[in-house]
Every structure is written in C-alpha cells, then in structure tokens.
Design an enzyme around this catalytic site. Structure first.
Site, PDB file in Angstrom:
ATOM      1  N   PRO A  12      50.279  32.221  36.399  1.00 23.14           N
ATOM      2  CA  PRO A  12      49.783  31.221  35.341  1.00 23.14           C
ATOM      3  C   PRO A  12      48.167  31.535  35.843  1.00 23.14           C
ATOM      4  CG  PRO A  12      50.851  30.953  37.072  1.00 23.14           C
ATOM      5  CD  PRO A  12      51.310  31.707  37.271  1.00 23.14           C
ATOM      6  N   ASP A  61      35.562  39.653  48.390  1.00 28.31           N
ATOM      7  CA  ASP A  61      36.974  40.264  47.684  1.00 28.31           C
ATOM      8  C   ASP A  61      37.033  41.596  48.684  1.00 28.31           C
ATOM      9  OD1 ASP A  61      36.596  39.810  45.070  1.00 28.31           O
ATOM     10  OD2 ASP A  61      35.895  41.192  44.700  1.00 28.31           O
ATOM     11  N   SER A 119      29.796  45.884  45.036  1.00 32.01           N
ATOM     12  CA  SER A 119      28.239  45.233  45.002  1.00 32.01           C
ATOM     13  C   SER A 119      28.550  43.683  44.900  1.00 32.01           C
ATOM     14  CB  SER A 119      27.893  46.082  43.575  1.00 32.01           C
ATOM     15  OG  SER A 119      28.878  45.671  42.866  1.00 32.01           O
ATOM     16  N   LYS A 137      39.100  48.982  49.886  1.00 29.71           N
ATOM     17  CA  LYS A 137      37.446  48.631  48.558  1.00 29.71           C
ATOM     18  C   LYS A 137      36.870  49.318  48.713  1.00 29.71           C
ATOM     19  CE  LYS A 137      36.187  45.251  45.447  1.00 29.71           C
ATOM     20  NZ  LYS A 137      36.089  45.496  44.177  1.00 29.71           N
ATOM     21  N   GLU A 169      41.551  49.044  45.919  1.00 32.59           N
ATOM     22  CA  GLU A 169      41.688  48.732  44.670  1.00 32.59           C
ATOM     23  C   GLU A 169      40.097  49.398  44.536  1.00 32.59           C
ATOM     24  OE1 GLU A 169      39.289  44.379  43.804  1.00 32.59           O
ATOM     25  OE2 GLU A 169      39.928  44.033  45.939  1.00 32.59           O
ATOM     26  N   GLY A 170      39.786  49.797  43.254  1.00 32.42           N
ATOM     27  CA  GLY A 170      38.722  49.746  42.585  1.00 32.42           C
ATOM     28  C   GLY A 170      37.569  48.494  42.510  1.00 32.42           C
ATOM     29  N   ALA A 171      36.322  48.940  41.993  1.00 30.71           N
ATOM     30  CA  ALA A 171      35.636  48.134  41.108  1.00 30.71           C
ATOM     31  C   ALA A 171      35.586  48.312  39.931  1.00 30.71           C
ATOM     32  CB  ALA A 171      34.430  48.039  41.298  1.00 30.71           C
ATOM     33  N   THR A 221      36.085  43.613  34.765  1.00 36.24           N
ATOM     34  CA  THR A 221      35.794  43.062  35.850  1.00 36.24           C
ATOM     35  C   THR A 221      36.425  41.510  34.860  1.00 36.24           C
ATOM     36  OG1 THR A 221      33.435  43.039  37.135  1.00 36.24           O
ATOM     37  CG2 THR A 221      33.420  42.377  34.799  1.00 36.24           C
ATOM     38  N   GLU A 222      35.427  40.981  36.870  1.00 39.02           N
ATOM     39  CA  GLU A 222      35.950  39.962  36.591  1.00 39.02           C
ATOM     40  C   GLU A 222      37.991  39.011  36.228  1.00 39.02           C
ATOM     41  OE1 GLU A 222      34.640  37.377  38.338  1.00 39.02           O
ATOM     42  OE2 GLU A 222      33.194  38.807  39.585  1.00 39.02           O
ATOM     43  N   ILE A 223      38.494  39.740  36.408  1.00 37.93           N
ATOM     44  CA  ILE A 223      39.916  39.477  35.656  1.00 37.93           C
ATOM     45  C   ILE A 223      41.162  39.026  36.838  1.00 37.93           C
ATOM     46  CG2 ILE A 223      39.496  40.351  33.433  1.00 37.93           C
ATOM     47  CD1 ILE A 223      41.384  42.204  35.956  1.00 37.93           C
ATOM     48  N   GLY A 224      40.079  39.033  38.297  1.00 39.43           N
ATOM     49  CA  GLY A 224      41.652  39.138  39.137  1.00 39.43           C
ATOM     50  C   GLY A 224      41.991  39.842  40.277  1.00 39.43           C
ATOM     51  N   LYS A 225      41.581  41.100  40.066  1.00 40.91           N
ATOM     52  CA  LYS A 225      41.823  42.499  40.613  1.00 40.91           C
ATOM     53  C   LYS A 225      42.162  41.698  41.706  1.00 40.91           C
ATOM     54  CE  LYS A 225      39.120  45.507  40.239  1.00 40.91           C
ATOM     55  NZ  LYS A 225      38.213  44.742  39.315  1.00 40.91           N
ATOM     56  N   THR A 226      41.179  41.376  42.661  1.00 46.07           N
ATOM     57  CA  THR A 226      41.293  40.953  44.256  1.00 46.07           C
ATOM     58  C   THR A 226      42.425  39.968  44.723  1.00 46.07           C
ATOM     59  OG1 THR A 226      38.752  41.635  44.709  1.00 46.07           O
ATOM     60  CG2 THR A 226      40.101  40.446  46.771  1.00 46.07           C
ATOM     61  N   THR A 227      42.567  38.746  43.404  1.00 47.62           N
ATOM     62  CA  THR A 227      43.389  38.008  44.113  1.00 47.62           C
ATOM     63  C   THR A 227      44.450  38.264  43.311  1.00 47.62           C
ATOM     64  OG1 THR A 227      42.207  36.122  42.646  1.00 47.62           O
ATOM     65  CG2 THR A 227      44.160  35.996  42.661  1.00 47.62           C
ATOM     66  N   LEU A 237      45.655  29.714  37.680  1.00 48.57           N
ATOM     67  CA  LEU A 237      46.027  29.029  39.086  1.00 48.57           C
ATOM     68  C   LEU A 237      44.681  27.940  39.275  1.00 48.57           C
ATOM     69  CD1 LEU A 237      47.661  31.187  41.006  1.00 48.57           C
ATOM     70  CD2 LEU A 237      48.521  28.783  40.316  1.00 48.57           C
TER      71      LEU A 237
END
Length: 227
Positions: free
Chosen positions: A206, A55, A42, A38, A117-119, A12-18, A208
């Site tokens: 990279p 997201d 949560s 999506k 996109e998963g979660a 989690t928090e590794i930028g999937k949505t980005t 950003l």
C-alpha cells in the site's frame, strides 16, 4: 538453495528500490544470506568516499554479505538523467559484457538470495543499441516486475511482461506498489493486473507515508516466487 533475480519496473520512480530492499529484508528475516547489485546508477551524490547513489546504498544496507559499495554499484554518475546520457557525458561506455562481468562478481558470492536491480524500465538504453534487457538476458536471470500502481499502470505492466517473455526470460513474479494514494478503483486495478499478468503476485504494497524495508517486507511473500 541460492536464487537470483533481475528487478525491473514499469517506469522510473515507481519504487523498484523500495521493493528490492523489502525483498532483501524479507529474505534476511527468513534466515537467508543476501546480496545485491545496482550495476549502473545516475543521480549520485559526491561524498568523501566518491560518488554514492541512494538506491545502491539502500540495497547495500540489506546485504548480509560483506560487500563493498563499488561491488554493488560499479558505475555511478552524478547527473540525474538517463544512464546512457550520463555515461556519455562522463566519457564512459556502457558495455553489456563489462556490466555482466561486474554483476557476476556479486553472483559468485553465492548468497542465498541475490537481486540485480536495473534502472528505470525494461528497455532503458545502454551503449549503442543495447538496453538493460540485454544485460538481464546475458545474466540469464528470472525477472521480478515492480508495477507502480497509478493511472496507466495496466498498459505499462502488460507491455513490460510481454517484452520480458519475448526476450526469453521467465517472469518469476510481480509486485503491486501503490505510488499514488489517490488512484481510482484500486481494487479493480489490482484485480485486472492479477488477471492479465502471467506470473504470481508476490505482494501488494500500500501507499506508505514512511517507507522502511521492514515495513515493505510485511507485504511481500517470497514463497510465491517462481523458480
């Protein structure tokens, strides 16, 4: 020709949505129609229109088809906790067939390029013993793996790729998303990931300081995606 993919991450928090938003933007500027889902989110905020997830809103903003928020994100929960726990607190069952039906609504729109996109990561729990991997399997979608490049990412990435393939789904590609600006031996880590992941790298994004889909899209190459 239309294509759809399931987007998962190494954590989690590794930028999937980005990355997902960047992929959708890249498809749009290439002249392709876009849609996204999506299915469960949560950490949503209460608005005048109901619960909204940042997201899901970011994905919706990159959809060229006229989609409603509740189509993109059918299950939204306020607590910023694991989806199965948030659903349990809300008295909602995260049922794979129901989620599959909700996502199918988006897939049936027939966009040229669709992302689901998963979660969190590949084995995030749903109801009972089910996980988001079961949803991806039910949808039978090839997978894009977002690797959050930081210490420990090689192990997480290889294990995730192994699990995806063991579940019978193709790994269509992966993206290196540098989430730690101070990660040591960046080039060596990227080379090791390229050697060990059994799919093409479709982009190296990279770190950003200011993130926008148009920026991310510049570092992605959709033509490398398999299938």
């Amino acid at each position: 020709m239309s294509a759809a993919y399931f987007v998962t991450g190494t954590d989690t928090e590794i930028g999937k949505t980005t990355i997902a938003a960047g992929l959708l933007h890249a498809a749009r500027i290439a002249g392709r129609s876009t849609a996204a889902a999506k299915p469960v989110a949560s950490g949503c905020q209460l608005t005048a229109e109901g619960l909204r997830n940042d997201d899901a809103l970011a994905l919706l903003a990159q959809c060229s088809l006229p989609l409603r928020y509740d189509e993109v994100n059918p299950l939204a929960f306020a607590p910023a906790i694991a989806p199965h726990l948030a659903a349990r607190e809300s008295g909602v069952s995260l049922d794979v067939p129901a989620l599959q039906n909700a996502v199918q609504v988006i897939l049936d729109k027939g966009a040229d390029f669709t992302l689901v996109e998963g979660a969190g990561g590949w084995r995030v729990p749903l109801g009972g013993i089910a996980t988001l991997a079961d949803l991806a399997r039910a949808l039978n979608l090839p997978v894009i793996l977002v690797v959050g490049v930081r210490l420990g990412c090689i192990n997480h990435a290889v294990l995730s790729a192994e699990a995806i393939l063991a579940d019978g789904l193709p790994l269509a590609g992966w993206v290196a998303n540098v989430v730690d600006p101070n990660v040591a031996r960046l080039d060596d880590n990227l080379a090791t990931l390229t050697e060990r992941l059994p799919a093409p790298c479709i982009g190296q994004v990279p770190f950003l300081p200011w993130i926008a889909p148009q920026q991310v899209a510049q570092h992605l190459d959709l033509s490398r995606l398999m299938l």
